[in-house]
Design an enzyme around this catalytic site. Structure first.
Site, short mmCIF file in Angstrom:
data_model
loop_
_atom_site.label_atom_id
_atom_site.label_comp_id
_atom_site.label_asym_id
_atom_site.label_seq_id
_atom_site.Cartn_x
_atom_site.Cartn_y
_atom_site.Cartn_z
CD GLU A 1 -3.44 -2.52 7.30
OE1 GLU A 1 -2.40 -2.82 6.73
OE2 GLU A 1 -4.01 -1.42 7.17
CD GLU B 1 -2.93 5.55 6.68
OE1 GLU B 1 -2.91 5.63 5.44
OE2 GLU B 1 -1.99 5.07 7.35
CB SER C 1 5.11 -1.56 12.18
OG SER C 1 4.71 -0.21 12.36
N GLY D 1 2.29 2.32 10.83
CA GLY D 1 3.22 3.43 10.68
C GLY D 1 3.89 3.86 11.97
CG ASN E 1 -1.72 1.21 1.43
OD1 ASN E 1 -1.80 2.04 0.53
ND2 ASN E 1 -2.35 1.35 2.59
CE LYS F 1 -0.22 3.32 4.66
NZ LYS F 1 -0.12 3.43 6.11
P1 PGA Z 1 2.77 0.34 7.69
O1 PGA Z 1 1.33 0.54 7.04
O2 PGA Z 1 3.34 -0.93 7.13
O3 PGA Z 1 3.56 1.54 7.29
O4 PGA Z 1 2.58 0.26 9.18
C1 PGA Z 1 0.49 -0.56 6.81
C2 PGA Z 1 -0.80 -0.08 6.21
O5 PGA Z 1 -1.27 1.00 6.60
O6 PGA Z 1 -1.40 -0.75 5.34
#
Ligand code: PGA
Length: 257
Positions: free
Chosen positions: A172, A102, A218, A178, A10, A12
């Site tokens: 998640e 998000e 993460s 993040g 992803n 983003k």
């Molecule tokens: P991250 O994000 O690996 O940066 O924690 C995962 C996600 O939001 O799909």
């Protein structure tokens, strides 16, 4: 039968167009050199406006697909700034992420709205990556399982068993996204086992055993192997670590063989 294993990136709101092409090209080169098994998939979810140009990049790499990070509930119409599932499909996307935390937080997407997006994706014959996950306070006061059950019941469990074949779950935990704070493999496995139990209750054991359950939050090159080797973790939805070829390649390599 080995369940389908999936590593999805992803991206983003990251990467310029040339950077996106370079990243996708490098990832495909890695996969070409280390071919995926028949039950393994890699999905790249760039910003929507790069999907069309990246289609040519991934086209010749087996088991490697593109996905969108979101779509609208409707197919077309007067919805300024929005993009539909039919549109992303028409430029080469095979997957759509729905329900990312998000989007829930910054765009106020509710379970009821997400139910409509789920329908939009499924009707378009696309693969759905449906995200669910709890906050830290829900984890701390042990209400996370009830919350996950509610998310699935209100947005997803109206689908029938046939439609469920298009569904992938991404668990998640919001506190891990993040933040560098990953769920332990034991915590993630326990929650995935609970999610599979919910699927078994709703759809029976066959569907529960076939539905891929991805972990996200993460997940990185160092912890992927311990997470993805858990019996009920069928891959990952990767944010930050999907933006660097070497890190993402290490996560791809951690999928169950
Ligand atoms: P991250 O994000 O690996 O940066 O924690 C995962 C996600 O939001 O799909």
């Amino acid at each position: 039968m080995q369940r389908t294993q999936i590593v999805a990136g992803n991206w983003k709101m990251n990467k310029t167009a040339p950077e996106a092409t370079a990243l996708a090209t490098q990832i495909c080169q890695y996969i070409d050199q280390h071919p995926l098994a028949t039950h393994q998939r890699v999905v790249l979810c760039p910003p929507n406006l790069y999907i069309a140009s990246l289609q040519a990049v991934v086209a010749d790499t087996p088991n490697t697909y593109l996905g969108a990070q979101n779509c609208h509930t409707h197919t077309l119409g007067a919805y300024t700034g929005e993009v539909s599932a039919a549109m992303v499909q028409s430029i080469g996307a095979s997957y759509v992420i729905v329900g990312h935390s998000e989007r829930r937080e910054y765009h106020h997407e509710t379970n009821a709205l997400l139910r409509q997006k789920v329908d939009a994706v499924v009707e378009q014959q696309l693969q759905l990556i449906f995200c669910c996950g709890e906050s830290l306070s829900q984890r701390d006061n042990n209400t996370h399982e009830a919350w996950l059950a509610q998310q699935l019941h209100e947005s997803l469990f109206h689908l029938n068993a046939q439609q469920m074949q298009q569904v992938i779950i991404a668990y998640e935990p919001i506190w891990a996204i993040g933040t560098g704070k990953t769920a332990t493999p034991e915590q993630a496995q326990q929650t995935h086992a609970y999610l599979r139990h919910l699927f078994a209750q709703q759809y029976g054991n066959h569907t529960a055993q076939q539905t891929p359950l991805l972990y996200g939050g993460s997940c990185n090159a160092s912890n992927a192997a311990s997470l993805l080797s858990q019996p009920d973790i069928d891959g990952g939805l990767i944010g930050g670590a999907a933006l660097k070829t070497a890190d993402f390649a290490a996560i791809i390599a951690a999928m169950k063989p």
